[in-house]
Design a protein around this motif. Structure first.
Motif, PDB file in Angstrom:
ATOM      1  N   TYR A   8       0.875  -1.164   0.000  1.00 15.90           N
ATOM      2  CA  TYR A   8       0.000   0.000   0.000  1.00 15.90           C
ATOM      3  C   TYR A   8       0.914   1.216   0.000  1.00 15.90           C
ATOM      4  CZ  TYR A   8      -3.736   3.211   1.329  1.00 15.90           C
ATOM      5  OH  TYR A   8      -4.652   4.229   1.358  1.00 15.90           O
ATOM      6  N   LYS A   9       0.695   2.156  -0.901  1.00 10.57           N
ATOM      7  CA  LYS A   9       1.528   3.353  -0.982  1.00 10.57           C
ATOM      8  C   LYS A   9       0.738   4.549  -0.463  1.00 10.57           C
ATOM      9  CE  LYS A   9       4.256   6.221  -4.053  1.00 10.57           C
ATOM     10  NZ  LYS A   9       4.562   6.565  -5.447  1.00 10.57           N
ATOM     11  N   GLU A  10       1.390   5.292   0.442  1.00  8.25           N
ATOM     12  CA  GLU A  10       0.788   6.515   0.983  1.00  8.25           C
ATOM     13  C   GLU A  10       1.905   7.503   1.283  1.00  8.25           C
ATOM     14  OE1 GLU A  10      -2.717   6.781   3.949  1.00  8.25           O
ATOM     15  OE2 GLU A  10      -0.890   6.827   5.177  1.00  8.25           O
ATOM     16  N   ASN A  11       1.776   8.723   0.752  1.00  5.22           N
ATOM     17  CA  ASN A  11       2.761   9.782   0.994  1.00  5.22           C
ATOM     18  C   ASN A  11       4.188   9.331   0.718  1.00  5.22           C
ATOM     19  OD1 ASN A  11       0.664  11.489   1.836  1.00  5.22           O
ATOM     20  ND2 ASN A  11       0.816  10.721   3.922  1.00  5.22           N
ATOM     21  N   GLU A  12       4.407   8.695  -0.426  1.00  8.77           N
ATOM     22  CA  GLU A  12       5.723   8.246  -0.869  1.00  8.77           C
ATOM     23  C   GLU A  12       6.345   7.162   0.013  1.00  8.77           C
ATOM     24  OE1 GLU A  12       6.544   9.219  -3.942  1.00  8.77           O
ATOM     25  OE2 GLU A  12       4.692  10.352  -3.801  1.00  8.77           O
ATOM     26  N   ILE A  13       5.556   6.564   0.890  1.00  6.87           N
ATOM     27  CA  ILE A  13       6.002   5.432   1.700  1.00  6.87           C
ATOM     28  C   ILE A  13       5.261   4.185   1.225  1.00  6.87           C
ATOM     29  CG2 ILE A  13       6.107   4.410   4.024  1.00  6.87           C
ATOM     30  CD1 ILE A  13       7.928   6.797   3.787  1.00  6.87           C
ATOM     31  N   TYR A  14       5.991   3.103   1.067  1.00 10.18           N
ATOM     32  CA  TYR A  14       5.408   1.819   0.699  1.00 10.18           C
ATOM     33  C   TYR A  14       5.273   0.985   1.969  1.00 10.18           C
ATOM     34  CZ  TYR A  14       6.659   3.193  -4.021  1.00 10.18           C
ATOM     35  OH  TYR A  14       6.770   3.871  -5.213  1.00 10.18           O
ATOM     36  N   ASN A  54      -7.906   3.278   2.879  1.00 12.82           N
ATOM     37  CA  ASN A  54      -6.811   3.910   3.609  1.00 12.82           C
ATOM     38  C   ASN A  54      -5.892   2.843   4.201  1.00 12.82           C
ATOM     39  OD1 ASN A  54      -8.038   3.012   6.106  1.00 12.82           O
ATOM     40  ND2 ASN A  54      -9.483   4.712   5.903  1.00 12.82           N
ATOM     41  N   LEU A  55      -4.842   3.308   4.855  1.00 11.92           N
ATOM     42  CA  LEU A  55      -3.852   2.400   5.421  1.00 11.92           C
ATOM     43  C   LEU A  55      -4.456   1.486   6.477  1.00 11.92           C
ATOM     44  CD1 LEU A  55      -0.944   1.419   5.596  1.00 11.92           C
ATOM     45  CD2 LEU A  55      -0.460   3.360   7.117  1.00 11.92           C
ATOM     46  N   ASN A  56      -5.364   1.991   7.289  1.00 10.35           N
ATOM     47  CA  ASN A  56      -5.996   1.139   8.307  1.00 10.35           C
ATOM     48  C   ASN A  56      -6.796   0.008   7.677  1.00 10.35           C
ATOM     49  OD1 ASN A  56      -4.915   2.386  10.565  1.00 10.35           O
ATOM     50  ND2 ASN A  56      -6.585   3.867  10.695  1.00 10.35           N
ATOM     51  N   ASP A  57      -7.523   0.297   6.589  1.00 10.21           N
ATOM     52  CA  ASP A  57      -8.245  -0.758   5.861  1.00 10.21           C
ATOM     53  C   ASP A  57      -7.254  -1.807   5.359  1.00 10.21           C
ATOM     54  OD1 ASP A  57     -10.594   0.695   6.171  1.00 10.21           O
ATOM     55  OD2 ASP A  57     -10.734   1.283   4.060  1.00 10.21           O
ATOM     56  N   PHE A  58      -6.140  -1.344   4.788  1.00 11.47           N
ATOM     57  CA  PHE A  58      -5.121  -2.252   4.265  1.00 11.47           C
ATOM     58  C   PHE A  58      -4.572  -3.144   5.378  1.00 11.47           C
ATOM     59  CE2 PHE A  58      -0.609  -3.122   3.212  1.00 11.47           C
ATOM     60  CZ  PHE A  58      -0.796  -3.864   2.059  1.00 11.47           C
ATOM     61  N   LYS A  59      -4.230  -2.541   6.506  1.00 12.75           N
ATOM     62  CA  LYS A  59      -3.698  -3.318   7.635  1.00 12.75           C
ATOM     63  C   LYS A  59      -4.681  -4.391   8.082  1.00 12.75           C
ATOM     64  CE  LYS A  59      -0.699   0.202   9.670  1.00 12.75           C
ATOM     65  NZ  LYS A  59      -0.495   1.095  10.840  1.00 12.75           N
ATOM     66  N   GLU A  60      -5.958  -4.054   8.141  1.00 21.25           N
ATOM     67  CA  GLU A  60      -6.971  -5.019   8.563  1.00 21.25           C
ATOM     68  C   GLU A  60      -7.089  -6.161   7.553  1.00 21.25           C
ATOM     69  OE1 GLU A  60      -9.896  -6.978  10.769  1.00 21.25           O
ATOM     70  OE2 GLU A  60      -8.321  -5.568  11.311  1.00 21.25           O
ATOM     71  N   CYS A  61      -7.049  -5.840   6.269  1.00 23.14           N
ATOM     72  CA  CYS A  61      -7.124  -6.886   5.242  1.00 23.14           C
ATOM     73  C   CYS A  61      -5.894  -7.794   5.291  1.00 23.14           C
ATOM     74  CB  CYS A  61      -7.269  -6.258   3.861  1.00 23.14           C
ATOM     75  SG  CYS A  61      -8.879  -5.491   3.595  1.00 23.14           S
ATOM     76  N   MET A  82       9.876   0.976  -3.916  1.00 19.97           N
ATOM     77  CA  MET A  82       9.168  -0.272  -4.165  1.00 19.97           C
ATOM     78  C   MET A  82      10.147  -1.433  -4.052  1.00 19.97           C
ATOM     79  SD  MET A  82       6.251  -1.712  -4.979  1.00 19.97           S
ATOM     80  CE  MET A  82       5.175  -0.638  -5.897  1.00 19.97           C
ATOM     81  N   PRO A  83       9.827  -2.435  -3.244  1.00 19.99           N
ATOM     82  CA  PRO A  83      10.723  -3.595  -3.141  1.00 19.99           C
ATOM     83  C   PRO A  83      10.674  -4.430  -4.422  1.00 19.99           C
ATOM     84  CG  PRO A  83       8.711  -3.973  -1.914  1.00 19.99           C
ATOM     85  CD  PRO A  83       8.635  -2.568  -2.420  1.00 19.99           C
ATOM     86  N   LYS A  84      11.610  -5.326  -4.559  1.00 24.98           N
ATOM     87  CA  LYS A  84      11.609  -6.266  -5.685  1.00 24.98           C
ATOM     88  C   LYS A  84      11.238  -7.632  -5.111  1.00 24.98           C
ATOM     89  CE  LYS A  84      14.819  -3.764  -8.576  1.00 24.98           C
ATOM     90  NZ  LYS A  84      13.888  -2.752  -8.784  1.00 24.98           N
ATOM     91  N   TRP A  85      10.338  -8.321  -5.794  1.00 27.49           N
ATOM     92  CA  TRP A  85       9.843  -9.603  -5.309  1.00 27.49           C
ATOM     93  C   TRP A  85       9.334 -10.407  -6.481  1.00 27.49           C
ATOM     94  CZ3 TRP A  85      11.121  -9.350  -0.364  1.00 27.49           C
ATOM     95  CH2 TRP A  85      10.831 -10.451   0.448  1.00 27.49           C
TER      96      TRP A  85
END
Length: 115
Positions: A8-14, A54-61, A82-85
């Protein structure tokens, strides 16, 4: 088995989940047994993330996905790039979409441009 992470990307943080390794069907094929510790196929996990706002929704999922995989709940990693995977699944427009495979962008906008 397929190695996946969720982003999840928010404010340039992944915000990055732990690795999800395979799914129920893959593990059944690999172990040649119906009795495996995973409770879900990847298609079911994708649906969990419908309408993430939002980030909280993402964390819950992510927490629910971890439960379905019988994983411990782990804190998300915060990264500035962005990580590589093997597979990166990212929330885009409120849905979980395959973003890249082995570092190659897989997600395209409506005009066919890599995002």
């Amino acid at each position: 088995m397929t190695r996946r992470i969720l982003v999840y990307k928010e404010n340039e943080i992944y915000y990055v989940s732990q690795e999800f390794n395979g799914d129920k069907a893959e593990m059944q094929r690999f172990k040649k047994s119906e009795n495996v510790p995973l409770n879900s196929n990847w298609e079911e996990i994708i649906l969990l993330f419908d309408s993430v706002k939002n980030l909280n929704d993402f964390k819950e999922c992510v927490r629910i996905a971890e439960l379905k995989f019988n994983y411990d709940n782990e804190n998300l990693f915060e990264m500035d790039e962005m990580p590589k995977w093997e597979e990166i699944w990212m929330v885009i427009g409120g849905k979980l979409k395959l973003y890249s495979i082995y570092g190659e962008i897989n997600y395209y906008d409506n005009m066919g441009m890599a995002k």
